[in-house]
Motif scaffolding. Structure first.
Motif, mmCIF file in Angstrom:
data_model
loop_
_atom_site.group_PDB
_atom_site.id
_atom_site.type_symbol
_atom_site.label_atom_id
_atom_site.label_comp_id
_atom_site.label_asym_id
_atom_site.label_seq_id
_atom_site.Cartn_x
_atom_site.Cartn_y
_atom_site.Cartn_z
ATOM 1 N N PRO A 118 42.825 44.283 52.916
ATOM 2 C CA PRO A 118 41.689 45.196 53.046
ATOM 3 C C PRO A 118 40.529 44.761 52.170
ATOM 4 N N GLU A 119 39.317 44.747 52.746
ATOM 5 C CA GLU A 119 38.139 44.370 51.983
ATOM 6 C C GLU A 119 37.818 45.382 50.888
ATOM 7 N N THR A 120 38.287 46.638 51.075
ATOM 8 C CA THR A 120 37.967 47.657 50.079
ATOM 9 C C THR A 120 38.666 47.402 48.753
ATOM 10 N N ASN A 121 39.638 46.510 48.707
ATOM 11 C CA ASN A 121 40.354 46.216 47.468
ATOM 12 C C ASN A 121 39.713 45.097 46.670
ATOM 13 N N ALA A 122 38.581 44.568 47.138
ATOM 14 C CA ALA A 122 37.951 43.463 46.418
ATOM 15 C C ALA A 122 37.422 43.931 45.068
ATOM 16 N N ILE A 123 36.547 44.926 45.077
ATOM 17 C CA ILE A 123 35.992 45.489 43.846
ATOM 18 C C ILE A 123 36.284 46.982 43.879
ATOM 19 N N ARG A 124 37.091 47.445 42.970
ATOM 20 C CA ARG A 124 37.514 48.842 42.973
ATOM 21 C C ARG A 124 36.966 49.558 41.758
ATOM 22 N N SER A 125 36.697 50.831 41.948
ATOM 23 C CA SER A 125 36.199 51.637 40.837
ATOM 24 C C SER A 125 37.351 52.025 39.918
ATOM 25 N N VAL A 126 37.022 52.294 38.684
ATOM 26 C CA VAL A 126 37.998 52.718 37.687
ATOM 27 C C VAL A 126 37.984 54.232 37.624
ATOM 28 N N ASP A 127 39.147 54.824 37.645
ATOM 29 C CA ASP A 127 39.244 56.265 37.526
ATOM 30 C C ASP A 127 38.805 56.674 36.126
ATOM 31 N N VAL A 128 37.738 57.478 36.076
ATOM 32 C CA VAL A 128 37.189 57.865 34.771
ATOM 33 C C VAL A 128 38.195 58.688 33.981
ATOM 34 N N GLY A 129 38.957 59.512 34.671
ATOM 35 C CA GLY A 129 39.912 60.357 33.966
ATOM 36 C C GLY A 129 41.100 59.622 33.390
ATOM 37 N N SER A 130 41.341 58.379 33.847
ATOM 38 C CA SER A 130 42.496 57.634 33.345
ATOM 39 C C SER A 130 42.256 57.046 31.966
ATOM 40 N N GLY A 131 41.005 56.981 31.549
ATOM 41 C CA GLY A 131 40.699 56.415 30.241
ATOM 42 C C GLY A 131 40.628 54.903 30.231
ATOM 43 N N ARG A 132 40.787 54.261 31.384
ATOM 44 C CA ARG A 132 40.723 52.800 31.450
ATOM 45 C C ARG A 132 39.271 52.354 31.554
ATOM 46 N N LEU A 133 38.970 51.240 30.948
ATOM 47 C CA LEU A 133 37.614 50.711 30.948
ATOM 48 C C LEU A 133 37.469 49.691 32.074
ATOM 49 N N GLY A 134 36.233 49.554 32.554
ATOM 50 C CA GLY A 134 35.975 48.569 33.586
ATOM 51 C C GLY A 134 36.054 47.154 33.049
ATOM 52 N N GLN A 135 36.393 46.233 33.926
ATOM 53 C CA GLN A 135 36.490 44.831 33.544
ATOM 54 C C GLN A 135 35.096 44.200 33.509
ATOM 55 N N THR A 136 34.956 43.176 32.713
ATOM 56 C CA THR A 136 33.669 42.480 32.568
ATOM 57 C C THR A 136 33.865 40.975 32.679
ATOM 58 N N PRO A 137 34.311 40.482 33.843
ATOM 59 C CA PRO A 137 34.543 39.031 33.955
ATOM 60 C C PRO A 137 33.255 38.224 33.948
ATOM 61 N N TRP A 138 32.112 38.834 34.224
ATOM 62 C CA TRP A 138 30.860 38.074 34.264
ATOM 63 C C TRP A 138 30.339 37.702 32.884
ATOM 64 N N LEU A 139 30.893 38.314 31.822
ATOM 65 C CA LEU A 139 30.405 37.994 30.481
ATOM 66 C C LEU A 139 30.691 36.554 30.095
ATOM 67 N N SER A 140 31.715 35.964 30.713
ATOM 68 C CA SER A 140 32.003 34.553 30.422
ATOM 69 C C SER A 140 30.941 33.632 31.009
ATOM 70 N N TYR A 141 30.124 34.137 31.960
ATOM 71 C CA TYR A 141 29.040 33.355 32.546
ATOM 72 C C TYR A 141 27.714 33.654 31.866
ATOM 73 N N LEU A 142 27.732 34.435 30.808
ATOM 74 C CA LEU A 142 26.506 34.844 30.134
ATOM 75 C C LEU A 142 26.061 33.755 29.174
ATOM 76 N N THR A 143 24.810 33.388 29.232
ATOM 77 C CA THR A 143 24.227 32.405 28.321
ATOM 78 C C THR A 143 23.256 33.136 27.402
ATOM 79 N N ASN A 144 23.603 33.240 26.138
ATOM 80 C CA ASN A 144 22.774 33.973 25.179
ATOM 81 C C ASN A 144 21.656 33.121 24.584
ATOM 82 N N GLU A 145 21.612 31.859 24.974
ATOM 83 C CA GLU A 145 20.591 30.990 24.401
ATOM 84 C C GLU A 145 19.211 31.369 24.937
ATOM 85 N N GLY A 146 18.324 31.648 24.057
ATOM 86 C CA GLY A 146 16.958 31.961 24.438
ATOM 87 C C GLY A 146 16.762 33.352 24.982
#
Length: 505
Positions: A118-146
């Motif tokens: 199912p395509e709906t399982n590609a990016i899923r929302s995090v249940d706010v009530g569960s206390g789990r935080l969202g993932q941040t895989p894009w931070l590894s592609y972040l360039t802080n230079e400049g």
């Protein structure tokens, strides 16, 4: 006084010139009005020849989005529990008829699907009530230079990093290119011309898990370019020819092990063939047409004019996928409609965001416009020229110089008004985005969850604004964008792994 015998015989031989006119028993005949008689006969003939029927069961392959009970026609809220009465007992015959009516009014949706994943399982929302935080895989592609130290510039850098993360990698792109070549070779003996790749994979808006759209070129000789008045491309003869060609493609793909039991022909307004490639899990869609759609070229031009369009599209699509509001299968917004919302926004705000590191400001302004400033249930969005339209605005533009785009807007507004008059609330409140290449076409037709769409935009704007105000500086694990996304990417990672390392079919 009695007449003599001679005079009586002469009178009996005279023709009867005066006849008594009997009143007509036909309701369609008006003795004193020919116009009313003709109109009555026309109405009677139409009533006898044309009769609108409603099938009890949905057509095979026809998708009907789920409509919440409160949005259905004739809905009445239930009374409070304290006021609910015990229903009276009914006989078995009435109970059977009631069940029959219930089945007729709410047919069960078809469960057949081509999805291997199912395509709906590609990016899923995090249940706010569960206390789990969202993932941040894009931070590894972040360039802080400049990157400056303010929140707006850091959000700009995060948007660019998210785009680099979600864009197809070189290995994934090579696999897509290889799959396209395999499909062309498989259909070489079936289709008259080589399938052409269109859609997001052609324009450059595709993400790693996006579908592959193929156009099957079909030559329509009566619609030659040297004709002054060309026939319609959707006339029954050509539609039947397209259906025949798609049936042949369907048969060929069903016989291939990589597509077996994963092919489906669907489409009410336009015919489309969907096929799931089992080894990679990618969804392929086939359409028939004369040439590459004008919409594709139109979008490519605006991607050149507005470089930020591609990055804003990636971010908003990820936001909507996490909220299960992206794609017609979710009764959400289509990729073309989302792209045109962004194009309309960028055109209306041309020159408003000069200088570098302004993607964050553009995203916030976009979310505020479509989340809070306008009501997308009652107004339509126009791209060329950019703006909004409804019945009131169109009445003000009712001048002698009536252009094609105004006629198209009146048609789209009339369609929503007709749906409201018939009690079809979801259709009357659906998203309306005018196609800039075909003014009579509504790109937002598939999105009937407009209130939820605007709620996601408004909530994301509030969360991003709050995160920017409370931002304390860039750290290795700090993120502003995750406050709005709050998503998990486990399903997406599995899909990408399957694309690069296909499973055996």
């Amino acid at each position: 006084m009695r007449l003599s015998g001679i005079k009586s015989s002469r009178l009996s031989q005279l023709p009867r010139r005066v006849r008594s006119i009997q009143p007509s028993q036909d309701d369609d005949v008006f003795a004193n009005s020919l116009r009313k008689t003709l109109e009555a006969h026309r109405a009677s003939n139409r009533a006898r020849l044309i009769r609108k029927t409603y099938p009890r069961a949905p057509s095979p392959g026809l998708f009907r989005p789920y409509i919440r009970p409160e949005n259905r026609a004739g809905y009445q809220p239930p009374p409070p529990p304290s006021l609910q009465l015990t229903p009276p007992a009914i006989g078995p015959e009435k109970a059977a008829s009631a069940r029959k009516r219930s089945r007729r009014r709410t047919p069960e949706p078809s469960t057949y699907s081509t999805d291997a994943r199912p395509e709906t399982n590609a990016i899923r929302s995090v249940d706010v009530g569960s206390g789990r935080l969202g993932q941040t895989p894009w931070l590894s592609y972040l360039t802080n230079e400049g990157v400056p130290g303010d929140a707006s510039a850091y959000l700009d850098a995060e948007i660019q990093a998210l785009h680099r993360y979600l864009a197809p990698s070189s290995d994934e792109q090579n696999r897509v290119t290889q799959l396209s070549a395999e499909v062309s070779a498989l259909l070489e003996s079936t289709v008259p011309h080589t399938p052409t790749l269109v859609g997001s994979r052609r324009t450059g808006l595709a993400l790693a898990h996006s579908d592959l759209d193929f156009l099957l070129p079909f030559e329509d000789l009566p619609r030659a370019l040297d004709k002054n008045r060309r026939p319609s491309p959707t006339r029954p003869q050509i539609r039947d020819a397209h259906l025949t060609l798609l049936r042949q493609v369907e048969k060929t793909l069903q016989n291939a092990p990589a597509f077996r039991n994963g092919v489906r022909l669907s489409g009410k307004r336009s015919l489309a063939l969907e096929a799931r490639h089992r080894p990679t899990g990618l969804l392929l869609q086939f359409y028939c047409g004369e040439r590459v759609p004008a919409f594709t070229e139109y979008l490519q031009d605006y991607l050149v004019e507005y470089p930020s369009l591609r990055l804003l599209y990636t971010t908003t699509r990820a936001l909507l996928e996490a909220g299960a509001l992206f794609g017609s299968s979710q009764a959400g917004i289509s990729p073309d409609a989302l792209a045109m919302l962004l194009v309309a926004f960028l055109k209306m705000n041309h020159g408003r965001f000069p200088g570098p590191h302004r993607l964050g400001d553009q995203l916030l302004a976009f979310l505020q416009l479509y989340g809070r400033d306008v009501d997308l249930q009652s107004v339509g969005v126009a791209v060329d020229p950019p703006g909004f339209f409804d019945a009131g605005i169109l009445r003000m533009n009712n001048g002698p110089e009536d252009s094609a785009y105004l006629r198209g807007q009146r048609s789209l507004v009339a369609a929503k008004r007709t749906a409201a008059a018939r009690g079809n609330l979801p259709a009357s409140r659906r998203l309306c985005v005018q196609d800039p290449t075909h003014y009579m076409n509504d790109l937002g037709r598939s999105c009937t969850r407009t209130p939820e769409l605007q709620s996601v935009f408004a909530t994301a704007h509030e969360q991003l604004r709050s995160a920017c105000d409370n931002w304390e500086g860039s750290r290795e694990d700090s993120s502003i964008l995750t406050k709005a996304l709050q998503a998990r990417f486990d399903g997406l990672e599995k899909m990408r792994e399957q694309i690069v390392h296909p499973q055996s079919s």
